[in-house]
Design a protein around this motif. Structure first.
Motif, PDB file in Angstrom:
ATOM      1  N   PRO A  31      12.376  -3.973  -0.420  1.00 13.15           N
ATOM      2  CA  PRO A  31      12.502  -4.062   1.052  1.00 13.15           C
ATOM      3  C   PRO A  31      13.701  -3.276   1.595  1.00 13.15           C
ATOM      4  CG  PRO A  31      11.991  -6.203   0.144  1.00 13.15           C
ATOM      5  CD  PRO A  31      12.296  -5.314  -1.038  1.00 13.15           C
ATOM      6  N   LYS A  87       5.843  -5.087   8.269  1.00 14.27           N
ATOM      7  CA  LYS A  87       5.940  -5.461   6.866  1.00 14.27           C
ATOM      8  C   LYS A  87       7.282  -6.139   6.563  1.00 14.27           C
ATOM      9  CE  LYS A  87       4.227  -5.449   2.686  1.00 14.27           C
ATOM     10  NZ  LYS A  87       3.028  -6.229   2.329  1.00 14.27           N
ATOM     11  N   SER A 133       8.041  -6.178  -2.386  1.00 17.28           N
ATOM     12  CA  SER A 133       6.940  -6.228  -1.419  1.00 17.28           C
ATOM     13  C   SER A 133       6.139  -4.940  -1.548  1.00 17.28           C
ATOM     14  CB  SER A 133       7.483  -6.373   0.002  1.00 17.28           C
ATOM     15  OG  SER A 133       6.440  -6.474   0.931  1.00 17.28           O
ATOM     16  N   ARG A 159       7.466  -9.804   7.572  1.00 13.96           N
ATOM     17  CA  ARG A 159       6.862 -10.776   6.666  1.00 13.96           C
ATOM     18  C   ARG A 159       7.688 -10.967   5.388  1.00 13.96           C
ATOM     19  NH1 ARG A 159       2.022  -7.995   8.223  1.00 13.96           N
ATOM     20  NH2 ARG A 159       2.098  -6.851   6.239  1.00 13.96           N
ATOM     21  N   SER A 160       8.321  -9.876   4.958  1.00 12.09           N
ATOM     22  CA  SER A 160       9.049  -9.968   3.700  1.00 12.09           C
ATOM     23  C   SER A 160      10.515 -10.355   3.886  1.00 12.09           C
ATOM     24  CB  SER A 160       8.982  -8.628   2.955  1.00 12.09           C
ATOM     25  OG  SER A 160       9.576  -7.601   3.735  1.00 12.09           O
ATOM     26  N   SER A 197       8.862  -0.748  -4.050  1.00 11.76           N
ATOM     27  CA  SER A 197       8.540  -2.086  -3.548  1.00 11.76           C
ATOM     28  C   SER A 197       9.799  -2.826  -3.058  1.00 11.76           C
ATOM     29  CB  SER A 197       7.870  -2.894  -4.670  1.00 11.76           C
ATOM     30  OG  SER A 197       8.742  -3.019  -5.789  1.00 11.76           O
TER      31      SER A 197
END
Length: 678
Positions: A389, A425, A346, A428-429, A387
């Protein structure tokens, strides 16, 4: 005196001849059944050997059997009959007196058993008024069996001597034997009375048991145990005069229902409080009064816990609940790492760029904290934004740790903003993270509610207002995050408060005043707050339980303390009266009964026994003041019955006093309570 006429002598001779020829008198004459008597049968019935003779000799035996006065009374009856007979049969008074004496002798010869039975009835009945007037003289008062028997023997000896003296015309030998016989009978009187009384009670109980066995328990009423049956007369007198009023007993019964089965008479009525205090002050009865009070006091905490468990619920033990919640949080936390591992990459660059813009304009600790957070977003050992999570999740955790120690409001505000961006964030991920967040947050709210609940009843500056508590209870039930349904924060607040109540009972249960201040507080706030949390009725019932135990403790302190001696004055005054030996009458009427000789010896015995008798009264009455449960209810029923019995006893004593005081009829009859002079 004039001799009997030949016709009178012949009539008496014929009557005696009929008596000698008559069959044994075991069987009464059989009268024809179903028809009127003939003239001849009627005349036969009026003969001294018939029914008339039985009635005549029975009545004469009753009168003659009266101790000492019997011969005089019987002589008076015969003289009265001799005065009336000349009006009906002619002749002189002297002639008719001889006829009356002859008829009496003939009837006595014809019916010896009836005459003996009448004398026994007269002897017993003639003594009853004297026993009632001076029971101690006849061994019917209190004290040991030996002392009562000695007093009764002296009294019996005096009565026997006087009776034999009257009947023998002053014969010294017969008077001496009469004194001996009367003394022996008097010695055995008290023991015989107890044996006969026990036999009568046993027979009555046996008859009731047989009735229940034949008719069944539902048909035959269960016998009521009289808890006062074994008490002395003086003990029953005090109970009847002081604590048997129906109105007072009805009010006491209402209070018993209010406070429960552990309530004592000493809690309710001042008369009983005085009895208990008097008993606690005496060595012989102290343990019998103080013991039950101490036993009840030692169980105060247990009773309160039982009441609280019924009204509010069981002891939740807040420390145990908090440990369980903390363990649940740890379990939820352990699920975070699996939830963020191996997720698709992400882009967290926008968050890093936002921090790059803020850091140059911050100074001091705030700049250092933001710089640390910014570096956490990079891949390890590189200058590029990660990137992964999982890296973002660990950065959020680090921000949470920094926020716990930060105290600068501006730093906290900036960190909250950065955390919010990371949180959004991650939502959403990695959707599972927010569910775990909601669970972890709910457990945290519950722990906080549990802690707040333990200070709800606190007094002083940190006391929470009822309106504030109401707001917390409302908001504490609203869900947060992704959870659906009410939160348990309010429930945990109730548990915290209840746990604090049980803690107070455990630490201050021996002092109801302190316990009341902790739970009830100084004003009405705590009652109102408890009503919000558990309901008004349950809150009132719980606070009333504390009031009850404080009431019980007040009784114990009042009975065992040296102060407030006015309460015991009434019963102590009565015991002082009982401890004085009853005055033995020395007026002319008693002197004529032959008691003067026995007075000095009897008085010395009574003086020795009076103190023991007063102690027995105290020993009997004092323990009654601290009865509980079923024995207390039995005492209540016995006192309810004792009230009407006391009125009857007053009427009996009034009649006896009227007979002994003389003056005739109404003039010597004292008025009863509520009776008006006519």
């Amino acid at each position: 005196m004039t001799e009997l006429t030949p016709e009178q002598m012949q009539a008496i001779a014929r009557a005696r001849a009929r008596v000698q020829q008559r069959q044994p008198q075991d069987q009464p004459p059989q009268l024809p059944s179903g028809r009127h008597l003939t003239y001849e049968e009627g005349l036969a019935a009026l003969e001294t050997g018939g029914l008339y003779g039985q009635a005549l000799t029975g009545l004469a035996g009753v009168v003659d059997g009266i101790p000492i006065a019997g011969p005089y009374l019987l002589g008076g009856v015969k003289k009265a009959a001799a005065h009336l007979r000349p009006l009906l049969h002619g002749g002189s008074y002297e002639d008719q007196l001889r006829v009356v004496n002859a008829l009496d002798q003939e009837a006595e010869i014809a019916h010896p058993k009836v005459n003996t039975a009448g004398e026994i009835v007269g002897a017993v009945g003639g003594t009853i008024p004297a026993v009632v007037a001076a029971p101690e003289m006849f061994g019917a008062g209190g004290g040991s069996m030996l002392a009562r028997s000695l007093v009764s023997g002296l009294t019996g000896s005096g009565i026997g001597a006087a009776d034999a003296h009257v009947r023998s015309g002053g014969d010294p030998e017969k008077t001496r034997w009469g004194a001996i016989e009367g003394g022996l009978l008097g010695l055995g009187g008290p023991l015989a009375g107890e044996v006969i009384g026990a036999g009568v009670k046993a027979s009555a109980l046996g008859a009731k048991a047989l009735t229940r066995a034949l008719l069944g328990e539902k048909v035959a009423s269960k016998p009521v145990r009289d808890i006062l049956a074994g008490l002395t007369r003086d003990s029953r007198n005090w109970l009847a005069k002081n604590v048997s009023d129906p109105d007072k007993l009805a009010a006491a019964r209402d209070r018993f229902d209010e406070f429960g089965s552990d309530t004592m008479f000493a809690d309710i009525l001042p008369e009983w409080r005085g009895v208990a205090k008097s008993g606690a002050a005496r060595e012989s009865t102290r343990s019998k009064v103080v013991g039950p009070l101490n036993e009840r006091g030692s169980m105060a905490s247990n009773r309160l816990k039982s009441d609280f468990e019924t009204n509010l619920g069981p002891d939740p033990v807040p420390s145990t609940i908090d440990s369980e919640l903390k363990a649940s949080q740890a379990q939820v936390k352990s699920q975070y790492r699996p939830a963020v591992e191996e997720l698709p990459p992400s882009d967290f660059t926008p968050i890093a760029e936002s921090l790059d813009k803020l850091i140059p304009y911050r100074r001091g600790g705030e700049q250092s904290d933001l710089l640390n957070v910014r570096n956490m977003l990079n891949d390890f050992g590189k200058d590029t934004v990660s990137s992964d999570p999982a890296i973002a999740y660990e950065t959020r955790r680090a921000i949470d740790r920094i926020m716990k120690t930060a105290d600068d409001p501006e730093v906290l505000e900036t960190l909250r903003g950065v955390r919010g961006m990371l949180d959004e964030k991650l939502a959403r991920s990695a959707a599972g993270v927010k569910e775990l967040d909601a669970q972890f947050s709910e457990l945290g709210r519950q722990r906080e509610g549990l802690l707040q609940g333990q200070s709800v009843l606190a007094d002083g500056p940190r006391a929470i207002r009822p309106v504030e508590l109401q707001e917390k209870l409302v908001t504490g039930a609203e869900p947060q995050g992704t959870l659906i349904g009410p939160s348990a924060e309010s429930a945990r607040m109730r548990q915290g408060t209840l746990g604090d109540i049980y803690r107070a009972v455990g630490t201050e249960g021996s002092d109801m005043n302190v316990l009341g201040k902790i739970i009830r507080g100084k004003g009405d706030w705590n009652r109102e707050k408890l009503g919000m949390m558990f309901g008004p009725e349950k809150a009132d019932a719980s606070l009333n339980a504390i009031d009850r135990e404080a009431f019980f403790a007040n009784t114990k302190n009042g009975v065992t303390s040296a102060a407030d001696t006015a309460g015991e004055a009434g019963f102590e005054k009565y015991l002082g009266k009982v401890s004085k030996p009853q005055e033995i009458p020395t007026d002319k009427s008693w002197g004529d009964l032959g008691l003067t000789m026995a007075r000095r010896l009897a008085l010395s015995l009574l003086e020795e026994n009076a103190g023991a008798h007063a102690a027995r009264v105290a020993d009997e009455v004092a323990p009654l003041s601290v009865l509980r449960g079923e024995p207390r209810d039995e005492l209540m029923e016995a006192l309810m019955r004792l009230g009407p019995e006391n009125i009857v006893d007053q009427q009996r004593m009034a009649l006896i006093n009227a007979l002994f005081q003389g003056g005739g009829g109404r003039a010597a009859y004292p008025l009863l309570p509520g009776e008006k002079e006519k």
